[in-house]
Design a protein around this motif. Structure first.
Motif, PDB file in Angstrom:
ATOM      1  N   GLN A 215      18.434 -20.487 -51.199  1.00  0.00           N
ATOM      2  CA  GLN A 215      19.850 -20.252 -50.946  1.00  0.00           C
ATOM      3  C   GLN A 215      20.656 -20.230 -52.247  1.00  0.00           C
ATOM      4  O   GLN A 215      21.688 -19.592 -52.335  1.00  0.00           O
ATOM      5  CB  GLN A 215      20.389 -21.324 -50.006  1.00  0.00           C
ATOM      6  N   ASN A 216      20.151 -20.944 -53.271  1.00  0.00           N
ATOM      7  CA  ASN A 216      20.861 -21.019 -54.536  1.00  0.00           C
ATOM      8  C   ASN A 216      21.159 -19.649 -55.108  1.00  0.00           C
ATOM      9  O   ASN A 216      22.183 -19.421 -55.730  1.00  0.00           O
ATOM     10  CB  ASN A 216      20.045 -21.815 -55.557  1.00  0.00           C
ATOM     11  N   TRP A 217      20.249 -18.732 -54.875  1.00  0.00           N
ATOM     12  CA  TRP A 217      20.487 -17.394 -55.406  1.00  0.00           C
ATOM     13  C   TRP A 217      21.770 -16.817 -54.856  1.00  0.00           C
ATOM     14  O   TRP A 217      22.532 -16.175 -55.561  1.00  0.00           O
ATOM     15  CB  TRP A 217      19.294 -16.491 -55.036  1.00  0.00           C
TER      16      TRP A 217
ATOM     17  N   SER B 139      33.032 -12.054 -51.620  1.00  0.00           N
ATOM     18  CA  SER B 139      32.073 -12.999 -52.191  1.00  0.00           C
ATOM     19  C   SER B 139      32.073 -14.288 -51.379  1.00  0.00           C
ATOM     20  O   SER B 139      31.020 -14.871 -51.124  1.00  0.00           O
ATOM     21  CB  SER B 139      32.413 -13.267 -53.656  1.00  0.00           C
ATOM     22  N   VAL B 140      33.235 -14.690 -50.932  1.00  0.00           N
ATOM     23  CA  VAL B 140      33.317 -15.895 -50.107  1.00  0.00           C
ATOM     24  C   VAL B 140      32.623 -15.659 -48.773  1.00  0.00           C
ATOM     25  O   VAL B 140      31.893 -16.517 -48.261  1.00  0.00           O
ATOM     26  CB  VAL B 140      34.782 -16.305 -49.894  1.00  0.00           C
ATOM     27  N   ASN B 141      32.839 -14.473 -48.214  1.00  0.00           N
ATOM     28  CA  ASN B 141      32.172 -14.129 -46.962  1.00  0.00           C
ATOM     29  C   ASN B 141      30.670 -14.252 -47.100  1.00  0.00           C
ATOM     30  O   ASN B 141      29.983 -14.803 -46.228  1.00  0.00           O
ATOM     31  CB  ASN B 141      32.509 -12.687 -46.573  1.00  0.00           C
ATOM     32  N   LEU B 142      30.169 -13.731 -48.210  1.00  0.00           N
ATOM     33  CA  LEU B 142      28.725 -13.755 -48.449  1.00  0.00           C
ATOM     34  C   LEU B 142      28.228 -15.191 -48.468  1.00  0.00           C
ATOM     35  O   LEU B 142      27.208 -15.526 -47.843  1.00  0.00           O
ATOM     36  CB  LEU B 142      28.437 -13.061 -49.785  1.00  0.00           C
ATOM     37  N   LEU B 143      28.984 -16.037 -49.121  1.00  0.00           N
ATOM     38  CA  LEU B 143      28.619 -17.454 -49.187  1.00  0.00           C
ATOM     39  C   LEU B 143      28.549 -18.059 -47.786  1.00  0.00           C
ATOM     40  O   LEU B 143      27.588 -18.738 -47.420  1.00  0.00           O
ATOM     41  CB  LEU B 143      29.658 -18.185 -50.028  1.00  0.00           C
ATOM     42  N   LEU B 144      29.584 -17.776 -47.004  1.00  0.00           N
ATOM     43  CA  LEU B 144      29.648 -18.326 -45.645  1.00  0.00           C
ATOM     44  C   LEU B 144      28.464 -17.847 -44.810  1.00  0.00           C
ATOM     45  O   LEU B 144      27.823 -18.629 -44.091  1.00  0.00           O
ATOM     46  CB  LEU B 144      30.944 -17.887 -44.971  1.00  0.00           C
ATOM     47  N   VAL B 145      28.165 -16.554 -44.916  1.00  0.00           N
ATOM     48  CA  VAL B 145      27.063 -16.010 -44.120  1.00  0.00           C
ATOM     49  C   VAL B 145      25.758 -16.652 -44.533  1.00  0.00           C
ATOM     50  O   VAL B 145      24.918 -16.984 -43.686  1.00  0.00           O
ATOM     51  CB  VAL B 145      27.009 -14.477 -44.268  1.00  0.00           C
ATOM     52  N   SER B 146      25.576 -16.852 -45.863  1.00  0.00           N
ATOM     53  CA  SER B 146      24.316 -17.444 -46.298  1.00  0.00           C
ATOM     54  C   SER B 146      24.179 -18.851 -45.737  1.00  0.00           C
ATOM     55  O   SER B 146      23.117 -19.225 -45.240  1.00  0.00           O
ATOM     56  CB  SER B 146      24.225 -17.447 -47.824  1.00  0.00           C
ATOM     57  N   PHE B 147      25.268 -19.609 -45.786  1.00  0.00           N
ATOM     58  CA  PHE B 147      25.186 -20.970 -45.220  1.00  0.00           C
ATOM     59  C   PHE B 147      24.886 -20.921 -43.733  1.00  0.00           C
ATOM     60  O   PHE B 147      24.067 -21.680 -43.227  1.00  0.00           O
ATOM     61  CB  PHE B 147      26.504 -21.716 -45.465  1.00  0.00           C
TER      62      PHE B 147
END
Lengths: 107, 166, 640
Positions: A11-13, A48-56
């Motif tokens: 997930q770090n990536w 970019s924030v969306n991407l973060l949320l989706v990954s989580f």
């Protein structure tokens, strides 16, 4: 098996990727004077924030994060509509979209 | 191994297109590079098994928002010549700030404990069915409220953009 | 507890007695503009209902039983509980009858007296408010409720004295009354704190029980009773706090009759009668009460002899009569004091209302030097005023004779000096009252032609109360016939259970034998007749007339100017206070407070002026600053 492999990245990536995208957005906002470009850079930051949320959401196996992303998209769409309308109205009055010209609001 | 390769290609593409968005002189190019960037992000969503969002993302951003942007660019007749120019110092300062921002964010992320992480074997949380279940049960009221938000935004946009009649 | 069960059917009527005037007040205060002249009748009706309920209580309360009922618990902290409740016994019933009965008559009278006034509705709302608080004062079962009523009547009195608020002098009189009362109230408050601290409660039962366990004349009981008496001094206009009462005559005449003659000023006497056990335990305080009463009685009577304003004369006679009552209380003759409260309420209300009728007829003239010969024009007022004057002078068989005689007899029985002084005071009372009477009603008319053409008898709403009150001024005395006429003293018997305990504490004097009583009555009557004769000689035979103010000289001028007590208070208390206030104004207000305020305002202004320059209007700079700020915050969060 195939889908399993798709999620096999750490997930770090995703964290790093979204941070880089966010910083690029910040840089764009600071660097450009065209209000339209600034609006686009803000969209980039939002994404970019969306991407973060989706990954989580994906890594935690929880759909709620994706619902949030959906709502962010809704808000972003409304924001762009109003923001562009503002831009058009400013351009009509001042014949420019340069933010440095908009310095009437001061002491 | 495949997934890693795909990730790196997509990540490189999105970073590159994002940089082009910022550095393009012509606003039209910026818009087009932003569309590319959004497509790569949609690719990331698919990688994360969030098919629903990937589709919505392309429809909303690439389909609606960016078209709106393009129309605005054409409406305002923006091009390379009309682009305001900033001093070099300003640009350097902006880049340094962006870099610092990146550093600080990464540092704070490093200090964040993610907790013991085990990669899930298989997650279906992003499937249309699952997202739909959550959206239409738990988040039904906010979902309906978005329509009110859109009406307000629409009316606001019309009021702001229409020619003032004296 | 058992008497509670028996008397539960009386609780509701008792609670409604003060509520009716309150409802009247609220309705008239809120809808006075719409009600217009109806408000007078509404207010009177409310008091009439209260009076009827009081009569019902009076008839249904069994002998030797009190209605002591707690309505609700008000405050509670530690082991002290303060509750709100009624105590209906013979003492409070007597007061309630006087308040509602005379109150109703005066309401009726006011309908006629005030009907030209633009503040008609306002006047009646205040009157109803006053009756409400006065009932609260006498009906409460604790000093706390008495205090609420005490303050409330003070407020109503303030509002009514300053009723014609467009006149600055009237406003000053109202303020004076309020401030004088406040001094007394401080004493009352301190007494309450003492009681709360040492007896652990404020209701009469607790206080009386705790007080009777203390020794006779201990420091604690003496200080509590003295402080209570200070409160009574303020409310009942005794030396040294009496100066507000003559000034209070600025209010409309019905107010003077109701508040400043019949009811409110007797609150101090009611208070001492109510706490008779406390006072009986403090012989020193009793002496103080007696001597202050005697001194006030004489002093006010002397001043009254040289006053020329019809209402001022009556005001000083009220002060003098109140002094007489306090003297009676101080001698331990509580029931005699209360008896005089009742008879005085009748004849003094009658006199004030008669004076109001005279003023009404004279189109607002109050100076007796400009009156005279009014008996031909306003016969009914003349006749009722004569009855009132005879009653206050103590002529047999009018009520004043019996109540005064009782006090004088008590004084003769043990305090000869007091008896002499009070007799002199009574003689002076008879003299100045008849001086007033002769100058007003006899001889020739001395007013202007314009006034003469307007002379007229008052409407029936004003004369009916006069007639009723004069009937009572005649017959009220027969409730307290002295022993020589009748075996039972009705009034004293009725109140006997209240004062039984304190009578045990006080050393009883031997009863006077009948021949002595006959002699005392003879002396009193003779003295009164002599004074009347003197007044007749001066003002009818010799046709003397009080000289104009400017020509008064010597001692007479001293008396006419009320011994310069007001000026003395002004010099001793008011001026130094003003100087002190000015000093504090300069030192504290100007130097400290203003400086602080100005400095803080200047600092805010300066920083604002300086910092606003940051707002350049350059959006790019704002964005930079925002990002830098975000980074700083995150950096801080990282470091710590």
């Amino acid at each position: 098996m195939e889908t399993n492999m798709l999620q096999a990245n750490p997930q770090n990536w995703y964290l790093v990727l979204s941070t880089i995208l966010f910083s690029i957005g910040v840089m764009g906002v600071l660097m450009r004077r065209n209000a339209l470009i600034i609006l686009m850079c803000i969209e980039l930051m939002l994404n970019s924030v969306n991407l973060l949320l989706v990954s989580f959401s994906a890594y935690a196996g929880n759909s709620e994060g994706q619902v949030f992303v959906f709502f962010i998209m809704v808000v972003a769409a409304a924001e762009v509509a109003v923001g562009l309308a503002l831009l058009v109205s400013i351009y009509r009055n001042l014949a420019t979209t340069d933010i440095d010209v908009l310095s009437k609001l001061k002491w | 191994m495949n997934s890693q390769i795909i990730f790196f290609i997509l990540a490189a593409l999105s970073i590159m297109s994002a940089l082009f968005v910022v550095f393009s002189k012509n606003p039209i190019y910026s818009v087009i590079w932003l569309i590319v960037c959004f497509f790569t992000i949609a690719g990331h969503y698919i990688m994360l098994n969030a098919q629903f969002l990937a589709i919505v993302h392309i429809i909303v951003y690439a389909g609606a928002i960016m078209v709106l942007m393009l129309f605005t660019v054409m409406l305002l007749n923006l091009n390379k010549a009309t682009e305001p120019h900033k001093p070099l110092l300003y640009k350097v300062a902006a880049m340094v700030s962006g870099g610092l921002m990146l550093l600080v964010l990464l540092a704070s992320m490093r200090s964040t404990e993610l907790g013991p992480y085990a990669a899930p074997a298989y997650s279906e949380s992003g499937f249309v069915q699952n997202v739909g279940m959550v959206l239409f049960t738990e988040f039904l009221l906010p979902f309906e409220m978005t329509s009110v938000l859109f009406i307000a935004a629409m009316i606001g946009a019309v009021v702001l953009a229409k020619k003032e009649i004296h | 507890m058992e008497n509670l069960l028996e008397l539960t059917n009386l609780i509701a009527p008792a609670t409604w007695v003060p509520l009716f005037p309150l409802i009247g007040f609220l309705i008239i205060a809120l809808f006075g503009k719409q009600l217009k002249s109806v408000s007078g009748w509404l207010a009177s009706a409310m008091i009439l209902v209260s009076f009827a309920l009081t009569c019902y209580l009076f008839l249904n309360l069994p002998d030797n039983k009190d209605l002591n009922f707690e309505l609700f618990q008000w405050m509670k902290w530690g082991n002290i509980t303060l509750s709100f409740g009624w105590l209906i016994d013979h003492l409070s019933l007597v007061m309630m009858l006087v308040i509602t009965g005379i109150g109703f008559l005066i309401h009726l009278y006011s309908i006629g007296y005030m009907h030209h006034d633009e503040g008609f509705s306002r006047f009646f709302s205040y009157l109803n408010l006053f009756i409400f608080f006065m009932l609260l004062l006498v009906m409460g079962n604790s000093y706390l409720i008495m205090f609420i009523g005490w303050e409330g009547v003070g407020l109503a009195s303030y509002l009514l004295i300053g009723f014609w608020f467009k006149n600055d002098a009237y406003n000053d009189a109202a303020k004076k009354a309020f401030i004088m009362n406040r001094i007394g109230d401080l004493g009352f408050l301190l007494a309450m704190f003492f009681m709360l601290f040492h007896f652990g409660g404020l209701d009469y039962l607790t206080v009386n029980e705790a007080a009777s366990k203390l020794g006779l004349g201990t420091l604690l009981i003496t200080s509590i009773t003295l402080l209570l008496f200070v409160g009574a001094m303020g409310k009942s206009a005794q030396i040294p706090l009496y100066t507000w009462l003559p000034d209070a005559m600025a209010g409309p005449t019905p107010v003077s009759a109701l508040i400043h003659a019949a009811t409110m000023v007797t609150a101090g006497i009611y208070m001492i009668a109510r706490s008779n056990i406390l006072f009986a335990m403090a012989p020193h305080t009793m002496d103080v009460v007696m001597w202050v009463g005697v001194a006030t009685s004489i002093f006010a009577a002397v001043i009254g002899m040289k006053q020329n304003d019809i209402k001022k004369v009556l005001a000083y006679s009220t002060v003098s009569q109140l002094g007489l009552m306090f003297a009676a209380l101080g001698m331990g003759a509580f029931e005699s004091g209360m008896f005089h409260v009742v008879t005085h309420a009748f004849f003094k209300a009658l006199l004030f209302l008669g004076a109001g009728s005279v003023i009404h007829a004279m189109s607002g003239e109050q100076d007796i030097r400009n009156m005279g010969g009014l008996s031909k024009y306003i016969k009914l007022t003349w006749f009722t005023f004569l009855i009132g004057t005879l009653a206050i002078s103590g002529i047999f068989p009018f009520s004043g004779f019996f109540s005064k005689d009782e006090i004088l007899a008590n004084a003769f029985n043990g305090h000869t000096l007091v008896w002499i002084l009070l007799s002199i005071s009574s003689m002076m009372t008879a003299f100045y009252m008849f001086r007033l009477f002769f100058l007003t009603f006899s001889r020739d008319f001395r007013g202007t032609e314009d006034q003469k053409s307007h002379l007229h008898e008052s409407p029936w709403t004003m004369t009916v109360p006069l007639i009723v009150l004069s009937v009572f001024a005649v017959i009220a005395g027969f409730w307290g016939l002295p022993v020589v006429f009748s075996e039972t003293h009705v009034f004293a018997n009725y109140l006997a259970p209240i004062f039984a305990e304190s009578k045990n504490i006080l050393t009883a004097h031997a009863h006077l034998d009948h021949s002595t009583e006959w002699m005392l009555m003879g002396i009193a009557t003779l003295a009164a007749l002599m004074s009347i004769g003197l007044a007749y000689y001066f003002y009818i035979q010799s046709k003397l007339l009080p000289e104009p103010d400017a020509e008064t000289k010597g001692f007479a001028k001293w008396v006419a100017d009320k011994f310069y007590i007001d000026e003395l208070y002004d010099k001793v208390f008011v001026r130094p206070m003003m100087v002190l206030s000015d000093l504090f104004y300069v030192l504290v207000d100007k130097l400290v407070v203003d400086l602080l305020v100005m400095a803080s305002a200047w600092i805010v202004g300066f920083t604002g002026r300086t910092i606003r320059l940051v707002q350049t209007g350059n959006t790019g700079l704002y964005l930079f600053l925002m990002v830098i700020g975000m980074m700083v915050f995150m950096f801080i969060q990282l470091v710590y």
